[in-house]
Design a protein around this motif. Sequence first.
Motif, PDB file in Angstrom:
ATOM      1  N   GLY A  96      74.517   9.991 -21.893  1.00 45.14           N
ATOM      2  CA  GLY A  96      73.427   9.869 -20.939  1.00 45.14           C
ATOM      3  C   GLY A  96      73.355  11.076 -20.024  1.00 45.14           C
ATOM      4  O   GLY A  96      73.831  12.169 -20.368  1.00 45.14           O
ATOM      5  N   VAL A  97      72.759  10.871 -18.864  1.00 43.76           N
ATOM      6  CA  VAL A  97      72.598  11.954 -17.886  1.00 43.76           C
ATOM      7  C   VAL A  97      73.363  11.585 -16.623  1.00 43.76           C
ATOM      8  O   VAL A  97      73.554  10.404 -16.316  1.00 43.76           O
ATOM      9  CB  VAL A  97      71.110  12.201 -17.551  1.00 43.76           C
ATOM     10  N   ARG A  98      73.804  12.581 -15.902  1.00 42.48           N
ATOM     11  CA  ARG A  98      74.496  12.315 -14.639  1.00 42.48           C
ATOM     12  C   ARG A  98      73.508  11.737 -13.621  1.00 42.48           C
ATOM     13  O   ARG A  98      72.398  12.238 -13.466  1.00 42.48           O
ATOM     14  CB  ARG A  98      75.131  13.583 -14.092  1.00 42.48           C
ATOM     15  N   ALA A  99      73.939  10.698 -12.938  1.00 39.09           N
ATOM     16  CA  ALA A  99      73.090  10.104 -11.904  1.00 39.09           C
ATOM     17  C   ALA A  99      72.734  11.141 -10.845  1.00 39.09           C
ATOM     18  O   ALA A  99      71.615  11.156 -10.320  1.00 39.09           O
ATOM     19  CB  ALA A  99      73.801   8.908 -11.263  1.00 39.09           C
ATOM     20  N   LEU A 157      73.801   7.656 -16.207  1.00 34.48           N
ATOM     21  CA  LEU A 157      72.752   6.751 -16.651  1.00 34.48           C
ATOM     22  C   LEU A 157      72.721   6.894 -18.165  1.00 34.48           C
ATOM     23  O   LEU A 157      72.292   7.924 -18.689  1.00 34.48           O
ATOM     24  CB  LEU A 157      71.399   7.129 -16.035  1.00 34.48           C
ATOM     25  N   VAL A 158      73.221   5.894 -18.879  1.00 31.09           N
ATOM     26  CA  VAL A 158      73.451   6.050 -20.312  1.00 31.09           C
ATOM     27  C   VAL A 158      72.343   5.406 -21.136  1.00 31.09           C
ATOM     28  O   VAL A 158      71.795   4.361 -20.769  1.00 31.09           O
ATOM     29  CB  VAL A 158      74.826   5.481 -20.733  1.00 31.09           C
ATOM     30  N   HIS A 159      72.015   6.059 -22.234  1.00 30.11           N
ATOM     31  CA  HIS A 159      70.982   5.552 -23.137  1.00 30.11           C
ATOM     32  C   HIS A 159      71.483   5.431 -24.573  1.00 30.11           C
ATOM     33  O   HIS A 159      70.770   4.938 -25.432  1.00 30.11           O
ATOM     34  CB  HIS A 159      69.730   6.433 -23.099  1.00 30.11           C
ATOM     35  N   ARG A 160      72.718   5.904 -24.822  1.00 36.13           N
ATOM     36  CA  ARG A 160      73.283   5.779 -26.168  1.00 36.13           C
ATOM     37  C   ARG A 160      74.701   5.224 -26.078  1.00 36.13           C
ATOM     38  O   ARG A 160      75.441   5.508 -25.129  1.00 36.13           O
ATOM     39  CB  ARG A 160      73.283   7.123 -26.901  1.00 36.13           C
ATOM     40  N   MET A 161      75.058   4.450 -27.093  1.00 34.01           N
ATOM     41  CA  MET A 161      76.352   3.796 -27.172  1.00 34.01           C
ATOM     42  C   MET A 161      76.896   4.005 -28.569  1.00 34.01           C
ATOM     43  O   MET A 161      76.267   3.580 -29.547  1.00 34.01           O
ATOM     44  CB  MET A 161      76.181   2.308 -26.846  1.00 34.01           C
ATOM     45  N   LEU A 218      76.657   3.598 -15.765  1.00 34.64           N
ATOM     46  CA  LEU A 218      78.081   3.612 -16.088  1.00 34.64           C
ATOM     47  C   LEU A 218      78.833   4.218 -14.915  1.00 34.64           C
ATOM     48  O   LEU A 218      78.685   5.409 -14.630  1.00 34.64           O
ATOM     49  CB  LEU A 218      78.352   4.423 -17.357  1.00 34.64           C
ATOM     50  N   THR A 219      79.605   3.395 -14.217  1.00 31.08           N
ATOM     51  CA  THR A 219      80.419   3.861 -13.093  1.00 31.08           C
ATOM     52  C   THR A 219      81.864   3.900 -13.583  1.00 31.08           C
ATOM     53  O   THR A 219      82.590   2.915 -13.457  1.00 31.08           O
ATOM     54  CB  THR A 219      80.280   2.920 -11.881  1.00 31.08           C
ATOM     55  N   SER A 220      82.264   5.027 -14.139  1.00 37.03           N
ATOM     56  CA  SER A 220      83.551   5.144 -14.827  1.00 37.03           C
ATOM     57  C   SER A 220      84.713   4.615 -13.979  1.00 37.03           C
ATOM     58  O   SER A 220      84.887   5.011 -12.825  1.00 37.03           O
ATOM     59  CB  SER A 220      83.813   6.605 -15.176  1.00 37.03           C
TER      60      SER A 220
END
Length: 441
Positions: free
Chosen positions: A192-195, A243-247, A263-265
């Motif tokens: 995804g992209v960084r928030a 902010l993830v869009h792929r898994m 995703l809050t690692s």
Amino acid sequence: MAPNCSPDWIEAASDGVQQALFEVAYSRRRFLVTSAAGTAGALVLGDTPAGAGVIEAQPPPETRFIVQPAPAQYFISRGGGSMEMKWGPVREYGDTIPNDRFYIHNRARPPHIDRRTWKLKLTGDAITRPRSFTFADLLALPQVTLRRTLDCGANCAAFFPRLPPSGADDRWLPVGWTQWHFGAVGAAEWTGVRARDVLAAAGAERLVDVKFTGLDDIPHPSGNVHYSEVIPADKVLKDDTLLVHRMNGSDLPVDHGYPLRLLTSGWGANTAVKWLGEIEASTRRIPASGPQANQLLIGPDHPEPVRPTVGRVRSAMEIDEDAQGIEPGDLTLHGRAWSGAGAIDRVDISVEKLVAPGRWVSAVPWRAAKLMSTPEPLMWVRFEMPWQGVKPGQYRVMSRARDEAGNIQPPPEEVKWNQHALGYNGHAPLNVVVLPGSDMP
């Protein structure tokens, strides 16, 4: 985490047809081997207009909030939209859990979303250039891929006593809260992209709190609400908050937040908001609302309410709870350990044998297990230990992990009780029956 196993013809179906196809009944299985685990899989939702071709169905109560199949071979139903991963099949997987085996926790039916018309709104007084992002806008930003474990904050909730051990409080644990065993956890490769990149593109300044809101519609005492989580700015701006869009290389499955989730690692999965629709960036504190308002540690050991964030160090054995027993002989015990505070650096295993009602004796004293891969921060590690010359009987197996920050799983009696059953991480025993050989024809 691993590829989506949905057949091509299902991926091509409309949202409503997929939904009807994927309604499956689930009957609870009795436990002969006490362990816990859960997986939840995922389906890739095509870009189909919302509501197109909808087929009305009446799913059984335990699957009414689930879109994908959740067969009893891989899942344990915990009611509503909660499907726990079974640990027996996990040994067949690699470091990550396949999308269609990953545990599921949906508080409402996933919303119908058409990615072509979906937009992510950026609002709040910290935003100097309010705007909405299309999916294409997000793809134009730098993409990041991480391997991370996602662990529910209420994982292992079933192991808490129904009343605090001290007896200082006569309140029971909340009725209806999900009674997870070990299986509300999984690991995947997330893209995804960084928030912080999204916030920067909207001109965010003087951030204090950021509220992430999903598009689901959850029944709540105050009226239906969208699930939301308020995250402090310092966590939101970290490199590994995405902010993830792929898994596992596929679009997010419907049950896991398609088309976008947070995703809050290292933090509890309750913060990983699914089906994102809005981000509010504020220069002031934002009060928690909806389900988040009850995500607190309260009870005799917590004079002041505490909001848990970083995931506890935990471990689990790869033994299925509905297995029909284990053959005697030379065995190898397998499991996985993880922590939200860093990489795992040690796992120990202990085995006790039942020799009389209520009397257990040590069969294998605490012994270091072999870590099967190089530990990674915020990613679980596989481990194994030989158990030789196992004779028939009833045993209980315990694993105890330690992370690089020095956190160690405590014995069950040292886990601090809390009213909402959050954060249990004692080395809970897993009962295992080793059956004698049979000379029956």
